[in-house]
Design a protein around this motif. Structure first.
Motif, mmCIF file in Angstrom:
data_model
loop_
_atom_site.group_PDB
_atom_site.id
_atom_site.type_symbol
_atom_site.label_atom_id
_atom_site.label_comp_id
_atom_site.label_asym_id
_atom_site.label_seq_id
_atom_site.Cartn_x
_atom_site.Cartn_y
_atom_site.Cartn_z
ATOM 1 N N SER A 14 -0.557 13.428 21.479
ATOM 2 C CA SER A 14 0.353 13.662 20.354
ATOM 3 C C SER A 14 -0.272 13.252 19.033
ATOM 4 O O SER A 14 -0.028 13.857 18.002
ATOM 5 C CB SER A 14 1.651 12.883 20.551
ATOM 6 N N GLN A 15 -1.045 12.184 19.073
ATOM 7 C CA GLN A 15 -1.694 11.699 17.858
ATOM 8 C C GLN A 15 -2.862 10.812 18.255
ATOM 9 O O GLN A 15 -2.740 10.027 19.196
ATOM 10 C CB GLN A 15 -0.691 10.913 17.006
ATOM 11 N N ALA A 16 -3.970 10.932 17.557
ATOM 12 C CA ALA A 16 -5.139 10.099 17.843
ATOM 13 C C ALA A 16 -5.870 9.805 16.547
ATOM 14 O O ALA A 16 -5.924 10.653 15.657
ATOM 15 C CB ALA A 16 -6.078 10.811 18.813
ATOM 16 N N LYS A 55 0.850 -1.204 0.000
ATOM 17 C CA LYS A 55 0.000 0.000 0.000
ATOM 18 C C LYS A 55 0.880 1.247 0.000
ATOM 19 O O LYS A 55 0.679 2.164 -0.785
ATOM 20 C CB LYS A 55 -0.883 0.027 1.250
ATOM 21 N N ARG A 56 1.855 1.282 0.899
ATOM 22 C CA ARG A 56 2.740 2.451 0.980
ATOM 23 C C ARG A 56 3.448 2.722 -0.332
ATOM 24 O O ARG A 56 3.548 3.858 -0.766
ATOM 25 C CB ARG A 56 3.798 2.228 2.065
ATOM 26 N N LYS A 57 3.952 1.670 -0.963
ATOM 27 C CA LYS A 57 4.688 1.844 -2.237
ATOM 28 C C LYS A 57 3.783 2.389 -3.320
ATOM 29 O O LYS A 57 4.155 3.319 -4.038
ATOM 30 C CB LYS A 57 5.278 0.499 -2.697
ATOM 31 N N THR A 106 3.768 -0.280 16.981
ATOM 32 C CA THR A 106 4.000 1.005 16.362
ATOM 33 C C THR A 106 2.789 1.893 16.645
ATOM 34 O O THR A 106 1.790 1.431 17.215
ATOM 35 C CB THR A 106 4.189 0.853 14.833
ATOM 36 N N VAL A 107 2.886 3.133 16.260
ATOM 37 C CA VAL A 107 1.750 4.042 16.434
ATOM 38 C C VAL A 107 0.631 3.631 15.491
ATOM 39 O O VAL A 107 -0.507 3.383 15.897
ATOM 40 C CB VAL A 107 2.165 5.512 16.176
ATOM 41 N N GLU A 108 0.955 3.523 14.214
ATOM 42 C CA GLU A 108 -0.026 3.102 13.219
ATOM 43 C C GLU A 108 -0.248 1.597 13.346
ATOM 44 O O GLU A 108 0.589 0.878 13.891
ATOM 45 C CB GLU A 108 0.469 3.439 11.804
ATOM 46 N N TRP A 109 -1.365 1.133 12.771
ATOM 47 C CA TRP A 109 -1.659 -0.305 12.834
ATOM 48 C C TRP A 109 -1.038 -1.055 11.673
ATOM 49 O O TRP A 109 -1.029 -2.286 11.658
ATOM 50 C CB TRP A 109 -3.183 -0.508 12.870
ATOM 51 N N SER A 117 1.953 0.105 24.082
ATOM 52 C CA SER A 117 2.897 1.209 23.915
ATOM 53 C C SER A 117 3.801 0.920 22.721
ATOM 54 O O SER A 117 3.788 -0.172 22.156
ATOM 55 C CB SER A 117 3.713 1.393 25.189
ATOM 56 N N LYS A 118 4.567 1.914 22.321
ATOM 57 C CA LYS A 118 5.574 1.745 21.272
ATOM 58 C C LYS A 118 6.941 1.893 21.899
ATOM 59 O O LYS A 118 7.192 2.944 22.484
ATOM 60 C CB LYS A 118 5.401 2.796 20.184
ATOM 61 N N PRO A 119 7.891 0.965 21.781
ATOM 62 C CA PRO A 119 7.633 -0.393 21.348
ATOM 63 C C PRO A 119 6.872 -1.156 22.436
ATOM 64 O O PRO A 119 6.791 -0.650 23.538
ATOM 65 C CB PRO A 119 9.048 -0.944 21.162
HETATM 66 P P1 XMP Z 1 4.848 4.370 13.555
HETATM 67 O O1 XMP Z 1 3.600 3.689 13.100
HETATM 68 O O2 XMP Z 1 6.030 4.061 12.670
HETATM 69 O O3 XMP Z 1 4.569 5.921 13.379
HETATM 70 O O4 XMP Z 1 5.148 4.162 15.006
HETATM 71 C C1 XMP Z 1 5.406 6.955 13.834
HETATM 72 C C2 XMP Z 1 4.910 8.240 13.209
HETATM 73 O O5 XMP Z 1 5.127 8.211 11.798
HETATM 74 C C3 XMP Z 1 3.902 8.303 11.115
HETATM 75 N N1 XMP Z 1 3.953 7.383 9.972
HETATM 76 C C4 XMP Z 1 4.100 7.745 8.698
HETATM 77 N N2 XMP Z 1 4.202 8.966 8.138
HETATM 78 N N3 XMP Z 1 4.369 7.967 6.014
HETATM 79 C C5 XMP Z 1 4.324 9.067 6.785
HETATM 80 O O6 XMP Z 1 4.398 10.163 6.240
HETATM 81 C C6 XMP Z 1 4.275 6.708 6.502
HETATM 82 O O7 XMP Z 1 4.321 5.736 5.759
HETATM 83 C C7 XMP Z 1 4.136 6.608 7.916
HETATM 84 N N4 XMP Z 1 4.031 5.548 8.752
HETATM 85 C C8 XMP Z 1 3.916 6.041 10.014
HETATM 86 C C9 XMP Z 1 2.830 7.936 12.117
HETATM 87 O O8 XMP Z 1 1.568 8.524 11.789
HETATM 88 C C10 XMP Z 1 3.422 8.472 13.394
HETATM 89 O O9 XMP Z 1 3.194 9.866 13.526
#
Ligand code: XMP
Length: 324
Positions: free
Chosen positions: A244-246, A102-104, A320-323, A315-317
């Motif tokens: 910080s993020q929700a 998805k990211r790619k 991660t923040v995102e799922w 928590s992280k770790p």
């Molecule tokens: P994670 O999920 O890696 O997220 O713990 C840490 C922070 O990075 C953001 N995040 C991204 N931002 N592209 C972005 O621009 C990405 O692919 C991506 N993955 C995670 C996430 O929202 C959090 O703030």
């Protein structure tokens, strides 16, 4: 002596000198604080010779594109083009469930769309676009210097990296000496609205990495509505800036519920809210029970397709923040 007011004047003069009297600059904006503050400083320096491009990938939150458009154009006077690429992105994401795929897909298509749009801009002086604005902050500068080892299993964060080589654009990075809190302060001085200055970060791949499994229009609707309720309640409770993020993530599993005298069998929303200093480590946010109760009840009652709401207490770790 260093002050943010001096920084603004110095930076504007530096940009004017660098770009000269006729050259033009492009930059991608996302509606986030960094790209908006960067765009506003360009606007102050060279007016409409700065062209901001916002790619609507169809993965933004509820009414987000409209709000960003209004704030940047009517509010901040930035020369902005919005490209609606929803059909393209959703088409490419059809059937895709792997998070890194998805990211790619999103990163690559973002670059294509941005380039195609940039190619349409014909500077008044008959020359090509010469510069690209990037909202690089000081911590990004440090990170790109120190995180080069292959052992680093970081996710492929999408930036406009490939563009530079293809378009031979020179970089302008007005924020590269600043930390996040300094960018916010700068934004306030430049008249960027407070809610934008204090906005939580939002990932480039958008809701695609908060909708586990396949991203469809229907999944987007559910994720958007649930997320909107959660954030609305956070704002109403006056705790937005403590967090910080929700966000709400939509899980592709079905669960049994009961509504009235009807049995339901619908999907699950996972709420995520964290406190962090640098996003490398994070703690989950401790809400009051009554708050969570209200959010859960609103989401199940107001959002079609949701039978159950959970709160992520990892928590992280290790999480991660995102799922995804
Ligand atoms: P994670 O999920 O890696 O997220 O713990 C840490 C922070 O990075 C953001 N995040 C991204 N931002 N592209 C972005 O621009 C990405 O692919 C991506 N993955 C995670 C996430 O929202 C959090 O703030």
């Amino acid at each position: 002596n260093w002050s943010m007011e001096n920084f603004i004047d110095t930076e504007i003069n530096r940009i004017r000198k660098l770009v000269g009297p006729t050259a033009e600059v492009i930059g991608a904006v996302s509606g986030g604080v960094d790209s908006t503050v960067g765009a506003k400083i360009m606007k102050e320096a060279i007016g409409d010779r700065f062209h901001a491009i916002y790619v609507d990938n169809g993965l933004m939150r509820l009414n987000e594109t409209e709000k960003v458009y209004k704030t940047l154009t009517e509010g901040l006077g930035i020369n902005l083009t919005v490209v609606d690429a929803t059909d393209l992105f959703l088409g490419k994401l059809k059937g895709v469930t792997d998070p890194e795929k998805k990211r790619k897909i999103i990163g690559n298509n973002f670059i294509h769309v941005f380039e195609a749009e940039a190619a349409k801009i014909k500077p008044a002086d008959g020359q090509e676009i010469e510069y690209l604005l990037q909202g690089t902050l000081y911590p990004d500068v440090i990170e790109s210097i120190s995180f080069k080892g292959p052992s680093q299993t970081i996710k492929t964060h999408h930036n406009v990296g490939g563009l530079l080589e293809d378009m031979k654009l020179k970089l302008i990075e007005p924020l590269r000496e600043l930390f996040k809190d300094e960018v916010r302060h700068l934004g306030e001085l430049l008249g960027v609205p407070e809610d934008l200055v204090w906005r939580h970060p939002f990932p480039g791949p958008g809701l695609a990495i908060r909708i586990l499994g396949e991203v469809t229009r229907e999944q987007l609707r559910i994720a958007r509505e649930a997320d909107n309720i959660f954030i609305e309640e956070i704002v109403n409770a006056g705790i937005y800036r403590n967090i910080s993020q929700a966000f709400a993530a939509l899980l592709p599993v079905k669960s049994v519920g009961v509504m009235g005298d009807q049995r339901t069998y619908e999907q699950v929303i996972a709420l995520r809210a964290i406190e962090t200093v640098d996003f490398m480590t994070a703690d989950w946010y401790v809400f009051e029970a009554a708050f969570l109760k209200k959010v859960a009840s609103r989401i199940v009652n107001e959002v079609d397709g949701v039978a159950r709401v959970t709160y992520d207490i990892t928590s992280k770790p290790p999480a991660t923040v995102e799922w995804e």
